[in-house]
Design a protein around this motif. Structure first.
Motif, PDB file in Angstrom:
ATOM      1  N   MET A 191       0.842  -1.194   0.000  1.00  0.00           N
ATOM      2  CA  MET A 191       0.000   0.000   0.000  1.00  0.00           C
ATOM      3  C   MET A 191       0.881   1.249   0.000  1.00  0.00           C
ATOM      4  N   LYS A 192       0.574   2.189  -0.880  1.00  0.00           N
ATOM      5  CA  LYS A 192       1.354   3.409  -0.982  1.00  0.00           C
ATOM      6  C   LYS A 192       0.605   4.536  -0.280  1.00  0.00           C
ATOM      7  N   ALA A 193       1.134   5.003   0.826  1.00  0.00           N
ATOM      8  CA  ALA A 193       0.461   6.033   1.610  1.00  0.00           C
ATOM      9  C   ALA A 193       0.478   7.364   0.877  1.00  0.00           C
ATOM     10  N   PRO A 194      -0.640   8.085   0.874  1.00  0.00           N
ATOM     11  CA  PRO A 194      -0.661   9.412   0.255  1.00  0.00           C
ATOM     12  C   PRO A 194       0.102  10.418   1.100  1.00  0.00           C
ATOM     13  N   ILE A 195       0.464  11.539   0.484  1.00  0.00           N
ATOM     14  CA  ILE A 195       1.054  12.641   1.240  1.00  0.00           C
ATOM     15  C   ILE A 195      -0.050  13.655   1.515  1.00  0.00           C
ATOM     16  N   ILE A 196       0.142  14.487   2.527  1.00  0.00           N
ATOM     17  CA  ILE A 196      -0.861  15.475   2.919  1.00  0.00           C
ATOM     18  C   ILE A 196      -0.358  16.863   2.524  1.00  0.00           C
ATOM     19  N   VAL A 197      -1.180  17.605   1.788  1.00  0.00           N
ATOM     20  CA  VAL A 197      -0.786  18.921   1.275  1.00  0.00           C
ATOM     21  C   VAL A 197      -1.834  19.953   1.688  1.00  0.00           C
ATOM     22  N   PRO A 198      -1.437  21.108   2.188  1.00  0.00           N
ATOM     23  CA  PRO A 198      -2.407  22.168   2.496  1.00  0.00           C
ATOM     24  C   PRO A 198      -3.193  22.565   1.249  1.00  0.00           C
ATOM     25  N   ALA A 199      -4.478  22.872   1.415  1.00  0.00           N
ATOM     26  CA  ALA A 199      -5.357  23.140   0.282  1.00  0.00           C
ATOM     27  C   ALA A 199      -4.847  24.280  -0.592  1.00  0.00           C
ATOM     28  N   ALA A 200      -4.423  25.374   0.012  1.00  0.00           N
ATOM     29  CA  ALA A 200      -3.977  26.528  -0.768  1.00  0.00           C
ATOM     30  C   ALA A 200      -2.743  26.190  -1.602  1.00  0.00           C
ATOM     31  N   LYS A 201      -1.812  25.461  -1.009  1.00  0.00           N
ATOM     32  CA  LYS A 201      -0.594  25.073  -1.727  1.00  0.00           C
ATOM     33  C   LYS A 201      -0.925  24.126  -2.868  1.00  0.00           C
ATOM     34  N   LEU A 202      -1.871  23.210  -2.637  1.00  0.00           N
ATOM     35  CA  LEU A 202      -2.252  22.259  -3.665  1.00  0.00           C
ATOM     36  C   LEU A 202      -2.919  22.977  -4.836  1.00  0.00           C
ATOM     37  N   ALA A 203      -3.823  23.905  -4.550  1.00  0.00           N
ATOM     38  CA  ALA A 203      -4.485  24.652  -5.612  1.00  0.00           C
ATOM     39  C   ALA A 203      -3.475  25.446  -6.437  1.00  0.00           C
ATOM     40  N   GLU A 204      -2.517  26.030  -5.776  1.00  0.00           N
ATOM     41  CA  GLU A 204      -1.479  26.801  -6.474  1.00  0.00           C
ATOM     42  C   GLU A 204      -0.673  25.918  -7.425  1.00  0.00           C
ATOM     43  N   ARG A 205      -0.321  24.724  -6.970  1.00  0.00           N
ATOM     44  CA  ARG A 205       0.472  23.830  -7.807  1.00  0.00           C
ATOM     45  C   ARG A 205      -0.346  23.302  -8.991  1.00  0.00           C
ATOM     46  N   VAL A 206      -1.632  23.021  -8.779  1.00  0.00           N
ATOM     47  CA  VAL A 206      -2.497  22.582  -9.875  1.00  0.00           C
ATOM     48  C   VAL A 206      -2.630  23.685 -10.918  1.00  0.00           C
ATOM     49  N   GLN A 207      -2.814  24.922 -10.463  1.00  0.00           N
ATOM     50  CA  GLN A 207      -2.892  26.066 -11.375  1.00  0.00           C
ATOM     51  C   GLN A 207      -1.617  26.172 -12.209  1.00  0.00           C
ATOM     52  N   GLN A 208      -0.481  26.019 -11.571  1.00  0.00           N
ATOM     53  CA  GLN A 208       0.801  26.113 -12.269  1.00  0.00           C
ATOM     54  C   GLN A 208       0.916  25.026 -13.336  1.00  0.00           C
ATOM     55  N   LYS A 209       0.528  23.811 -12.999  1.00  0.00           N
ATOM     56  CA  LYS A 209       0.644  22.690 -13.935  1.00  0.00           C
ATOM     57  C   LYS A 209      -0.263  22.899 -15.148  1.00  0.00           C
ATOM     58  N   LEU A 210      -1.469  23.368 -14.929  1.00  0.00           N
ATOM     59  CA  LEU A 210      -2.396  23.611 -16.041  1.00  0.00           C
ATOM     60  C   LEU A 210      -1.910  24.733 -16.941  1.00  0.00           C
ATOM     61  N   THR A 211      -1.368  25.778 -16.344  1.00  0.00           N
ATOM     62  CA  THR A 211      -0.833  26.894 -17.128  1.00  0.00           C
ATOM     63  C   THR A 211       0.339  26.442 -17.984  1.00  0.00           C
ATOM     64  N   GLU A 212       1.213  25.636 -17.398  1.00  0.00           N
ATOM     65  CA  GLU A 212       2.360  25.116 -18.144  1.00  0.00           C
ATOM     66  C   GLU A 212       1.919  24.248 -19.323  1.00  0.00           C
ATOM     67  N   ALA A 213       0.777  23.571 -19.168  1.00  0.00           N
ATOM     68  CA  ALA A 213       0.275  22.694 -20.229  1.00  0.00           C
ATOM     69  C   ALA A 213      -0.439  23.470 -21.334  1.00  0.00           C
ATOM     70  N   GLY A 214      -0.719  24.761 -21.095  1.00  0.00           N
ATOM     71  CA  GLY A 214      -1.307  25.579 -22.156  1.00  0.00           C
ATOM     72  C   GLY A 214      -2.690  26.124 -21.885  1.00  0.00           C
ATOM     73  N   ALA A 215      -3.210  25.957 -20.667  1.00  0.00           N
ATOM     74  CA  ALA A 215      -4.543  26.472 -20.349  1.00  0.00           C
ATOM     75  C   ALA A 215      -4.474  27.968 -20.054  1.00  0.00           C
ATOM     76  N   ASP A 216      -5.430  28.729 -20.603  1.00  0.00           N
ATOM     77  CA  ASP A 216      -5.469  30.158 -20.309  1.00  0.00           C
ATOM     78  C   ASP A 216      -6.054  30.393 -18.918  1.00  0.00           C
ATOM     79  N   ALA A 217      -6.092  31.664 -18.508  1.00  0.00           N
ATOM     80  CA  ALA A 217      -6.502  31.980 -17.135  1.00  0.00           C
ATOM     81  C   ALA A 217      -7.930  31.533 -16.811  1.00  0.00           C
ATOM     82  N   PRO A 218      -8.940  31.818 -17.675  1.00  0.00           N
ATOM     83  CA  PRO A 218     -10.301  31.360 -17.341  1.00  0.00           C
ATOM     84  C   PRO A 218     -10.412  29.837 -17.277  1.00  0.00           C
TER      85      PRO A 218
END
Length: 342
Positions: free
Chosen positions: A1-28
């Motif tokens: 079993m691979k245990a998940p890591i725990i990430v604060p919500a704000a930090k996680l949202a920021e990293r998801v935003q960064q990944k989507l932007t890098e992939a080519g998604a615009d701001a909206p």
């Protein structure tokens, strides 16, 4: 079993935003997708939370998903409209369509919006909830690629095709129901693979239609109701297809190609359907609020069977999870954590 890591919500949202932007998604597009994926992760719907970032990354980079869509709304009558998502991220399409449904409902009492030219939009409950937060009853559904057998079938036919409904409740968070019409979403099979968990019984089958519990062997899902009552789930999946694909003219489930698997990066043309209902045009806001209060108080006071916890209304568990995860952080499976750079 691979245990998940725990990430604060704000930090996680920021990293998801960064990944989507890098992939080519615009701001909206990226903002709507972060909102929908964080809805999933915060409410404990981890199969449709931030782990989907990796699923969207390749199609965004290849152009299969348009990262800079020009969403177009066409009003078709006093209470109806069609929205063209321009092959963008389904989350952007979904929120724009529900916003339009709410606006139509403010004028006409009810608003119904069909969406085409879209793609996978995550958890349907995110869009139903948007209507409830605006004081409306919200309904959202979508069709999806074939991953679910028919009752007694051995080939995939319907998608996991969710049905979601939300309603405002005085003094507390909205009543919220969001369920796949399959036994579970296929993304949960992928999550179980990542976590190394076995599947429950009567959930998934292999390529020959035989039930399996090893998520690595699962190629298709069973409809909700399993081996004995799967005809109910299969029929409800057809309801989602009727509204989101047949009524709108979008691609049918069995004709859809999985994201990232099209040799020509052909857009999905997935369909969604949204309804917003203004309580003020029926019994009235005050009467509905009083009815919801009486209903929920009676439901939660209903005595449980021995060995069972007190009854819960749709959304009760999820809102408890939101409170806990905002306080303590959100679990992220290790595969997704690696994609997000944690």
């Amino acid at each position: 079993m691979k245990a998940p890591i725990i990430v604060p919500a704000a930090k996680l949202a920021e990293r998801v935003q960064q990944k989507l932007t890098e992939a080519g998604a615009d701001a909206p597009s990226s903002a709507a997708t972060v909102r929908a994926l964080m809805h999933g992760s915060l409410h404990g719907v981890d199969s449709h939370g931030v782990r989907l970032v990796g699923y969207y990354d390749g199609p965004l980079r290849s152009g299969e998903i348009n990262g800079r869509p020009q969403v177009r709304l066409r009003k078709t009558a006093a209470a109806t409209a069609m929205l063209d998502g321009d092959n963008g991220l389904g989350h952007h399409t979904g929120y724009e369509a529900m916003k339009a449904a709410v606006e139509l409902a403010r004028d006409s009492g009810i608003g119904a919006v069909g969406a085409t030219g879209s793609s996978h939009y995550g958890a349907a409950g995110a869009y139903a909830l948007a209507a409830a937060e605006a004081g409306m009853i919200g309904f959202a559904t979508t069709n999806a690629e074939s991953l679910v057998t028919l009752f007694g079938g051995r080939e995939a036919f319907h998608g996991t095709n969710p049905l979601a409904v939300a309603a405002p409740v005085p003094g507390e968070k909205p009543w919220l129901m969001d369920m796949a019409t399959s036994a579970i979403p296929f993304n949960r099979v992928l999550l179980y693979r990542s976590l190394g968990h076995p599947l429950p019984e009567a959930i998934a089958v292999d390529a020959s239609g035989n039930p399996v519990r090893d998520p690595a062997d699962a190629t298709m899902l069973m409809p909700m109701g399993g081996a004995d009552y799967g005809f109910k789930g299969a029929a409800l999946a057809g309801v989602a297809t009727l509204f989101s694909a047949i009524l709108t003219g979008a691609t049918l489930d069995h004709d859809l190609v999985s994201l990232g698997k099209s040799e020509t990066a052909k857009p999905s043309n997935l369909g969604h359907f949204f309804i917003a209902i203004d309580p003020a045009r029926f019994a009235g806001v005050t009467e509905m609020a009083a009815g919801m209060r009486r209903y929920l108080d009676a439901l939660r006071a209903s005595p449980p069977r021995e060995g069972f916890p007190p009854p819960m209304a749709p959304g009760d568990r999820e809102w408890q999870v939101v409170e806990q995860r905002l306080r303590d952080g959100i679990p992220v499976d290790q595969d997704t954590a690696q994609i997000l750079g944690f």
